[in-house]
Design an enzyme around this catalytic site. Structure first.
Site, PDB file in Angstrom:
ATOM      1  N   HIS A  37      45.505  53.898  68.357  1.00 41.93           N
ATOM      2  CA  HIS A  37      46.843  53.290  68.439  1.00 41.93           C
ATOM      3  C   HIS A  37      47.276  53.140  69.897  1.00 41.93           C
ATOM      4  CE1 HIS A  37      47.308  55.304  64.327  1.00 41.93           C
ATOM      5  NE2 HIS A  37      47.549  54.032  64.077  1.00 41.93           N
ATOM      6  N   GLY A 149      44.170  46.781  64.989  1.00 43.92           N
ATOM      7  CA  GLY A 149      42.870  47.394  65.246  1.00 43.92           C
ATOM      8  C   GLY A 149      41.783  46.790  64.364  1.00 43.92           C
ATOM      9  N   LYS A 151      39.346  48.193  63.157  1.00 40.50           N
ATOM     10  CA  LYS A 151      38.893  49.105  62.100  1.00 40.50           C
ATOM     11  C   LYS A 151      39.355  48.602  60.731  1.00 40.50           C
ATOM     12  CE  LYS A 151      39.645  53.061  60.041  1.00 40.50           C
ATOM     13  NZ  LYS A 151      40.855  53.278  59.524  1.00 40.50           N
ATOM     14  N   MET A 188      38.091  56.349  64.690  1.00 42.58           N
ATOM     15  CA  MET A 188      39.370  57.070  64.703  1.00 42.58           C
ATOM     16  C   MET A 188      40.272  56.519  63.604  1.00 42.58           C
ATOM     17  SD  MET A 188      40.215  57.739  68.651  1.00 42.58           S
ATOM     18  CE  MET A 188      39.031  58.624  69.663  1.00 42.58           C
ATOM     19  N   SER A 189      40.915  57.436  62.905  1.00 44.33           N
ATOM     20  CA  SER A 189      41.788  57.051  61.788  1.00 44.33           C
ATOM     21  C   SER A 189      42.794  58.163  61.554  1.00 44.33           C
ATOM     22  CB  SER A 189      40.932  56.868  60.527  1.00 44.33           C
ATOM     23  OG  SER A 189      41.742  56.882  59.376  1.00 44.33           O
TER      24      SER A 189
END
Ligand code: PAF
Length: 283
Positions: A37, A149, A151, A188-189
């Protein structure tokens, strides 16, 4: 950093800034912030006069109420991270602020096949919820640029479609930023916070399975390599929703590769109760 909770306050604050000729970058989040983020914030700061971040755990995008209840909330740390990351304005609306007429009978968005494949298939209604909240944020903030993002690759495609559908593309550009990874490759999450140590160590296998596909894919039939990647997860007791190789532009499944078509490998799988997703562009 200014913190505003009421949409009308934010709208009138930003109207004045816009009248001064300043442009606005928006980083929408559900909190539980991580360096991924913050990388979006950094880019938003570089490319705009005002970087706005929103934190709102949107109830309408959770198809599983348990997932909603357990979504990590780390608000004090989030505020600290945003402040030290140089965020100019944090918007933290209430459910009523975002959905003044309630969450029933909200608009339905014609996002086509994106709603029925991959995440859309396994999380029915999820992308409608994403569209509902992002549309509302765009109408309140009218950002020049929206930072997302990679992701959440399919979400990025859905939001681009939303921006087109609502005619906001005249105003708002969508900037897709690379997925940030832990030292071992795990994407990353926010949901990683829900993993215990053993689960965390296993979680990396999702990115390894995708990397395996990326490194070994050859033209021709690609079913075998997909099955091999799935085996890596099954053998470690993941419950797989999908491991897929798809066209990077449309997300349509690909079975035979001509060696040229731009592809992406995507996966979603549960480790016990925690569902993780990841993707890797192949070529
Ligand atoms: O990716 C997220 O965190 C959310 O789906 C978003 C875009 C903030 C909408 O709630």
């Amino acid at each position: 950093m200014i913190l505003l909770k009421k949409p009308e306050h934010l709208r009138s604050f930003l109207e004045k800034k816009r009248a001064e000729g300043l442009n606005i970058g928006l980083v929408p989040t559900m909190g539980a912030l991580h360096p991924g983020h913050l990388s979006l914030l950094e880019k938003a700061k570089k490319e705009n006069d005002i970087a706005v971040c929103s934190i709102f755990v949107n109830p309408t995008q959770f198809n599983d109420s348990d997932d909603f209840k357990k979504y990590p909330v780390t608000i004090e740390q989030d505020i600290y991270l945003l402040e030290t990351g140089g965020c100019d304005l944090l918007f933290m609306p209430s459910v009523n602020g975002i959905y003044p007429d309630g969450t029933e009978n909200l608009r339905h968005y014609a996002i086509g096949h994106l709603e029925t494949i991959l995440e859309g298939k396994y999380r029915p209604g999820h992308f409608q919820g994403v569209c509902q909240v992002v549309h509302r944020l765009l109408e309140i903030i009218f950002p020049d640029k929206l930072y997302l993002g990679q992701k959440d690759y399919q979400q990025c495609m859905v939001i681009k479609k939303l921006i087109e559908l609502t005619g906001l593309n005249e105003k708002t550009g969508c900037i897709i930023c690379p997925t940030l990874r832990e030292h071992d490759g795990l994407a990353m999450s926010s949901r990683n916070l829900r993993l215990n140590e053993e689960e965390r160590n296993k979680a990396v296998l999702i990115s390894r399975a995708l990397k395996f596909i990326k490194d070994n894919l050859q033209r021709g039939n690609i079913m075998q390599i997909k099955n091999d990647a799935m085996k890596m997860l099954y053998q470690n007791s993941f419950k797989i929703d999908y491991v897929e190789v798809a066209d990077a532009g449309t997300l349509q499944e690909v079975e035979n590769w001509d060696g040229k078509q731009k592809l992406i490998a995507l996966a979603a799988a549960f480790i016990n109760k925690v569902r993780l997703i990841d993707n890797m562009i192949i070529n």
